[in-house]
Design a protein around this motif. Structure first.
Motif, PDB file in Angstrom:
ATOM      1  N   ASN A  66       0.756  -1.278  -0.025  1.00 45.25           N
ATOM      2  CA  ASN A  66      -0.043  -0.010   0.101  1.00 45.25           C
ATOM      3  C   ASN A  66       0.794   1.225  -0.067  1.00 45.25           C
ATOM      4  OD1 ASN A  66       0.767  -0.129   2.777  1.00 45.25           O
ATOM      5  ND2 ASN A  66      -1.057  -0.294   3.586  1.00 45.25           N
ATOM      6  N   SER A  67       2.097   1.201   0.155  1.00 51.16           N
ATOM      7  CA  SER A  67       2.972   2.172  -0.089  1.00 51.16           C
ATOM      8  C   SER A  67       4.484   1.867  -0.115  1.00 51.16           C
ATOM      9  CB  SER A  67       3.011   3.173   1.105  1.00 51.16           C
ATOM     10  OG  SER A  67       3.279   2.951   2.267  1.00 51.16           O
ATOM     11  N   GLY A  68       5.162   2.877  -0.531  1.00 48.78           N
ATOM     12  CA  GLY A  68       6.884   2.746  -0.531  1.00 48.78           C
ATOM     13  C   GLY A  68       7.191   2.647   0.843  1.00 48.78           C
ATOM     14  N   THR A  69       6.901   3.466   1.704  1.00 46.01           N
ATOM     15  CA  THR A  69       6.974   3.428   2.976  1.00 46.01           C
ATOM     16  C   THR A  69       6.888   2.056   3.552  1.00 46.01           C
ATOM     17  OG1 THR A  69       6.540   5.707   3.080  1.00 46.01           O
ATOM     18  CG2 THR A  69       7.028   4.440   5.346  1.00 46.01           C
ATOM     19  N   SER A  70       5.609   1.296   3.295  1.00 47.41           N
ATOM     20  CA  SER A  70       5.376  -0.054   3.957  1.00 47.41           C
ATOM     21  C   SER A  70       6.634  -0.851   3.318  1.00 47.41           C
ATOM     22  CB  SER A  70       4.038  -0.574   3.532  1.00 47.41           C
ATOM     23  OG  SER A  70       3.121   0.286   3.574  1.00 47.41           O
ATOM     24  N   GLN A  92      20.414  12.069   1.709  1.00 46.45           N
ATOM     25  CA  GLN A  92      19.868  12.867   0.673  1.00 46.45           C
ATOM     26  C   GLN A  92      18.679  11.905   0.021  1.00 46.45           C
ATOM     27  OE1 GLN A  92      20.265  15.763  -0.189  1.00 46.45           O
ATOM     28  NE2 GLN A  92      18.350  15.496  -1.772  1.00 46.45           N
ATOM     29  N   THR A  93      17.434  12.184   0.884  1.00 47.61           N
ATOM     30  CA  THR A  93      16.266  11.363   0.548  1.00 47.61           C
ATOM     31  C   THR A  93      15.240  11.935   1.429  1.00 47.61           C
ATOM     32  OG1 THR A  93      15.580   9.080   0.607  1.00 47.61           O
ATOM     33  CG2 THR A  93      16.890   9.804   2.677  1.00 47.61           C
ATOM     34  N   PHE A  94      14.069  11.269   1.083  1.00 43.01           N
ATOM     35  CA  PHE A  94      12.879  11.466   2.077  1.00 43.01           C
ATOM     36  C   PHE A  94      12.836  10.769   3.350  1.00 43.01           C
ATOM     37  CE2 PHE A  94       7.909  10.791   2.619  1.00 43.01           C
ATOM     38  CZ  PHE A  94       7.865  11.970   3.164  1.00 43.01           C
ATOM     39  N   GLU A 164      17.491  -1.655  -1.289  1.00 42.41           N
ATOM     40  CA  GLU A 164      17.308  -0.375  -2.182  1.00 42.41           C
ATOM     41  C   GLU A 164      16.154   0.407  -1.899  1.00 42.41           C
ATOM     42  OE1 GLU A 164      18.344  -0.964  -6.411  1.00 42.41           O
ATOM     43  OE2 GLU A 164      19.299  -2.971  -5.757  1.00 42.41           O
ATOM     44  N   ASP A 165      16.329   1.904  -1.588  1.00 45.29           N
ATOM     45  CA  ASP A 165      15.165   2.665  -1.886  1.00 45.29           C
ATOM     46  C   ASP A 165      15.047   3.174  -3.293  1.00 45.29           C
ATOM     47  OD1 ASP A 165      13.359   4.684  -1.701  1.00 45.29           O
ATOM     48  OD2 ASP A 165      13.771   5.233   0.009  1.00 45.29           O
ATOM     49  N   ALA A 166      14.143   2.335  -3.979  1.00 46.80           N
ATOM     50  CA  ALA A 166      14.122   2.784  -5.345  1.00 46.80           C
ATOM     51  C   ALA A 166      12.795   3.500  -5.922  1.00 46.80           C
ATOM     52  CB  ALA A 166      14.073   1.292  -6.312  1.00 46.80           C
ATOM     53  N   ALA A 167      12.430   4.195  -4.822  1.00 41.48           N
ATOM     54  CA  ALA A 167      11.137   4.962  -5.023  1.00 41.48           C
ATOM     55  C   ALA A 167      11.046   6.026  -6.137  1.00 41.48           C
ATOM     56  CB  ALA A 167      10.931   5.799  -3.596  1.00 41.48           C
ATOM     57  N   HIS A 168      12.372   6.203  -6.507  1.00 39.97           N
ATOM     58  CA  HIS A 168      12.461   7.221  -7.707  1.00 39.97           C
ATOM     59  C   HIS A 168      12.816   6.290  -8.967  1.00 39.97           C
ATOM     60  CE1 HIS A 168      14.100  10.657  -4.702  1.00 39.97           C
ATOM     61  NE2 HIS A 168      12.519  10.311  -4.478  1.00 39.97           N
ATOM     62  N   ALA A 169      13.070   4.965  -8.815  1.00 39.75           N
ATOM     63  CA  ALA A 169      13.846   4.293  -9.882  1.00 39.75           C
ATOM     64  C   ALA A 169      13.059   3.180 -10.464  1.00 39.75           C
ATOM     65  CB  ALA A 169      15.183   3.825  -9.134  1.00 39.75           C
ATOM     66  N   PHE A 188       9.964   0.049  -4.042  1.00 44.21           N
ATOM     67  CA  PHE A 188       9.355   1.131  -5.016  1.00 44.21           C
ATOM     68  C   PHE A 188       8.139   1.791  -4.245  1.00 44.21           C
ATOM     69  CE2 PHE A 188      11.317  -2.197  -7.648  1.00 44.21           C
ATOM     70  CZ  PHE A 188      12.187  -1.671  -8.371  1.00 44.21           C
ATOM     71  N   SER A 189       7.892   2.859  -4.983  1.00 47.58           N
ATOM     72  CA  SER A 189       6.674   3.735  -4.615  1.00 47.58           C
ATOM     73  C   SER A 189       5.890   4.092  -5.631  1.00 47.58           C
ATOM     74  CB  SER A 189       7.206   4.969  -3.926  1.00 47.58           C
ATOM     75  OG  SER A 189       6.288   5.975  -3.601  1.00 47.58           O
ATOM     76  N   PHE A 190       4.682   3.718  -5.603  1.00 47.46           N
ATOM     77  CA  PHE A 190       3.748   4.261  -6.629  1.00 47.46           C
ATOM     78  C   PHE A 190       2.878   5.415  -6.167  1.00 47.46           C
ATOM     79  CE2 PHE A 190       4.313  -0.514  -7.286  1.00 47.46           C
ATOM     80  CZ  PHE A 190       5.219  -0.488  -8.292  1.00 47.46           C
ATOM     81  N   GLN A 191       3.223   6.290  -5.252  1.00 48.74           N
ATOM     82  CA  GLN A 191       2.758   7.315  -4.822  1.00 48.74           C
ATOM     83  C   GLN A 191       2.187   8.301  -5.893  1.00 48.74           C
ATOM     84  OE1 GLN A 191       4.365  10.543  -4.275  1.00 48.74           O
ATOM     85  NE2 GLN A 191       2.543  11.526  -3.268  1.00 48.74           N
ATOM     86  N   ALA A 192       1.348   9.287  -5.666  1.00 50.26           N
ATOM     87  CA  ALA A 192       0.689   9.938  -6.979  1.00 50.26           C
ATOM     88  C   ALA A 192       1.596  10.586  -7.719  1.00 50.26           C
ATOM     89  CB  ALA A 192      -0.297  11.036  -6.227  1.00 50.26           C
ATOM     90  N   ILE A 193       2.798  11.352  -7.115  1.00 45.89           N
ATOM     91  CA  ILE A 193       3.788  12.122  -8.249  1.00 45.89           C
ATOM     92  C   ILE A 193       4.841  11.118  -8.655  1.00 45.89           C
ATOM     93  CG2 ILE A 193       2.992  14.311  -7.458  1.00 45.89           C
ATOM     94  CD1 ILE A 193       5.363  14.578  -5.707  1.00 45.89           C
ATOM     95  N   LYS A 194       4.729   9.924  -8.506  1.00 47.60           N
ATOM     96  CA  LYS A 194       5.850   9.115  -8.866  1.00 47.60           C
ATOM     97  C   LYS A 194       5.695   8.754 -10.374  1.00 47.60           C
ATOM     98  CE  LYS A 194       8.167   9.486  -4.907  1.00 47.60           C
ATOM     99  NZ  LYS A 194       8.190   8.685  -3.881  1.00 47.60           N
ATOM    100  N   HIS A 195       6.454   8.176 -10.996  1.00 49.14           N
ATOM    101  CA  HIS A 195       6.354   7.885 -12.442  1.00 49.14           C
ATOM    102  C   HIS A 195       5.333   6.981 -12.756  1.00 49.14           C
ATOM    103  CE1 HIS A 195      10.716   7.455 -11.750  1.00 49.14           C
ATOM    104  NE2 HIS A 195      10.926   8.066 -13.032  1.00 49.14           N
ATOM    105  N   ASP A 200      -1.926   5.594  -3.998  1.00 48.86           N
ATOM    106  CA  ASP A 200      -0.754   5.342  -3.329  1.00 48.86           C
ATOM    107  C   ASP A 200      -0.514   3.839  -3.304  1.00 48.86           C
ATOM    108  OD1 ASP A 200       0.426   7.452  -1.323  1.00 48.86           O
ATOM    109  OD2 ASP A 200      -1.824   7.737  -0.671  1.00 48.86           O
ATOM    110  N   GLY A 201       0.856   3.463  -3.121  1.00 49.79           N
ATOM    111  CA  GLY A 201       1.121   2.172  -3.337  1.00 49.79           C
ATOM    112  C   GLY A 201       2.522   1.986  -3.471  1.00 49.79           C
ATOM    113  N   GLY A 202       3.089   0.516  -3.474  1.00 51.41           N
ATOM    114  CA  GLY A 202       4.579   0.440  -3.416  1.00 51.41           C
ATOM    115  C   GLY A 202       4.578  -1.029  -3.813  1.00 51.41           C
TER     116      GLY A 202
HETATM  117  C1  LIG Z   1       8.037   8.644  -2.143  1.00 50.60           C
HETATM  118  C2  LIG Z   1       9.376   8.042  -1.443  1.00 50.60           C
HETATM  119  C3  LIG Z   1       9.166   7.292  -0.459  1.00 50.60           C
HETATM  120  C4  LIG Z   1       7.990   6.812  -0.106  1.00 50.60           C
HETATM  121  O1  LIG Z   1       7.026   6.361  -0.785  1.00 50.60           O
HETATM  122  P1  LIG Z   1       5.562   6.373  -0.220  1.00 50.60           P
HETATM  123  O2  LIG Z   1       4.932   5.652  -1.261  1.00 50.60           O
HETATM  124  O3  LIG Z   1       5.171   7.819  -0.275  1.00 50.60           O
HETATM  125  O4  LIG Z   1       5.376   5.867   0.975  1.00 50.60           O
HETATM  126  C5  LIG Z   1      10.517   6.681   0.164  1.00 50.60           C
HETATM  127  N1  LIG Z   1      11.586   7.232  -0.394  1.00 50.60           N
HETATM  128  C6  LIG Z   1      11.664   7.984  -1.283  1.00 50.60           C
HETATM  129  C7  LIG Z   1      13.123   8.495  -1.647  1.00 50.60           C
HETATM  130  C8  LIG Z   1      10.503   8.812  -1.676  1.00 50.60           C
HETATM  131  O5  LIG Z   1      10.733   9.691  -2.783  1.00 50.60           O
END
Ligand SMILES: *Cc1c(COP(=O)(O)O)cnc(C)c1O
Length: 380
Positions: A66-70, A92-94, A164-169, A188-195, A200-202
């Motif tokens: 349900n999210s990248g954070t999860s 250098q990350t969220f 790997e935090d591949a939220a952007h990748a 991975f993250s599938f949040q609203a502004i990701k590609h 929300d999702g991951g």
């Molecule tokens: C967006 C993001 C997350 C979290 O993803 P969510 O889907 O919003 O929980 C984690 N790490 C980075 C670097 C992000 O940009």
């Protein structure tokens, strides 16, 4: 409202935003069908979405969440990170990258980055490893892959997991391998502004099949759904052995993801073209230094950033011309929860002062990029 008589605006007379949220035209109909079916939770659509992630991007054992954070939290848990442990990552990350470490009871330990691209510098990792270190988290800043071979070699020497935090990748590659097929765990993250968005999702990929099964089990309370039949008395047959979470994706969200996979490669190619246009158009601009990227890996191009002198003036100049710009994130170590700003992160502190990102998203046109380039070349 923007006063268009006093503010020179972009082509189309609308301010140019940093990000957009992509919803494929087929999505409303497809999601409506799932809603009408009343099968809303995790089911066939989630499975189909996972199959597509594996097929199209080469992700290994993707579990939709349900999210990248999860995904980050579950990866840490399945990697066995817990109270008193340490995880090394870049600042250098969220905050999601480090907050999930804190959620497990472990401590985030920050290593420095390359000023040239914002990714963790492997040369700054090893001296931070202690007897408590359990994992290295590699964040691919803006979608540009970290030095995975060097990071994996360090992890192997010290018996650490790589996450790997591949939220952007999503869609990025490193030395011919897909991001999502390299490390012990990839998030991975599938949040609203990701590609690629599901609202929300991951997704979490675990290379080891046994760990992947654990991911699937622990994303839903710790119950093995596939092997827990419903008994004659109407209850699922299972025995809970460890802590799980309610982290699964729902079918209507997965359906948005499936719809958004239509034309995804074309949109990624469009991003690549815009990045090339920016790089060409902004070559040799006084006061602007490009990020340095190697040709052995391909960025997913979630962000387009560089370093500028006199950043406040640069951002004001763009804003006055109807163009958004953003640092996106400053080093997250500055947060009290993570111990406060660290002055030993020398390149991170330099990066914080000069990095900036300009618009890059699916709705952005070549004409708009041309306008942004011309505006930057006017000077600030
Ligand atoms: C967006 C993001 C997350 C979290 O993803 P969510 O889907 O919003 O929980 C984690 N790490 C980075 C670097 C992000 O940009």
């Amino acid at each position: 409202m923007t006063d268009s008589t006093s503010t020179p605006l972009a082509p189309g007379e609308k301010p140019i935003s940093m990000f957009s949220t992509f919803v494929h035209p087929s999505a409303p109909q497809r999601v409506a069908e799932v809603l009408a079916s009343t099968m809303l939770s995790e089911g066939k659509q989630v499975k189909a979405f996972e199959e597509q992630l594996a097929e199209r991007f080469g992700l290994v054992h993707p579990a939709a969440l349900n999210s990248g954070t999860s995904a980050l939290h579950l990866a840490l848990e399945v990697a066995g990170v817990g109270a008193g442990d340490e995880v090394i990552l870049s600042a250098q990350t969220f905050i999601a990258s480090a907050i999930t470490i804190v959620q497990t009871g472990a401590k985030p330990v920050f290593a420095d980055i390359y000023y040239e691209n914002g990714n963790i510098n492997p040369a700054d990792i090893e001296h931070r490893i202690t007897a408590r270190t359990k994992a290295i988290m590699a964040v691919h800043w803006g979608g540009y892959p970290c030095d995975m071979d060097e990071i994996r070699a360090i992890a192997a020497r010290h018996g650490l997991a790589v996450i790997e935090d591949a939220a952007h990748a999503i869609g990025a590659t490193y030395r011919g391998q897909a991001i999502g097929a390299i490390s012990d765990y990839t998030c991975f993250s599938f949040q609203a502004i990701k590609h690629l968005t599901t609202g929300d999702g991951g997704a979490l990929c675990a290379l080891d099949p046994a760990k992947a099964r654990e991911v699937f089990r622990r994303r839903w309370f710790g119950i093995d759904r596939a092997n827990s039949p419903v008994s004659e008395t109407g209850e699922r047959v299972y025995d809970l052995t460890d802590v799980g979470y309610k982290y699964h994706l729902s079918d209507y969200a997965a359906t948005l993801g499936l719809a958004n996979l239509n034309g995804f490669e074309e949109r990624m190619a469009h991003r690549r073209q815009l990045v090339a246009q920016y790089q060409q158009g902004l070559a040799n601009v006084p006061g602007l230094k490009h990020f340095e990227h190697q040709s052995d890996r391909e960025s997913a191009n979630w962000l387009f950033g560089f370093h500028v002198e006199n950043r406040p003036a640069f951002m004001r100049h763009l804003k006055a011309h109807g163009i958004a710009s953003s640092v996106v994130h400053d080093g997250i170590d500055r947060n009290t929860l993570f111990g406060g700003k660290r002055m030993d992160l020398v390149q991170q502190r330099r990066f914080d002062e000069t990095q900036v990102h300009v618009p890059l998203h699916d709705d952005l046109t070549a004409e708009q990029v041309d306008y942004i380039i011309r505006t930057i070349k006017q000077g600030w």
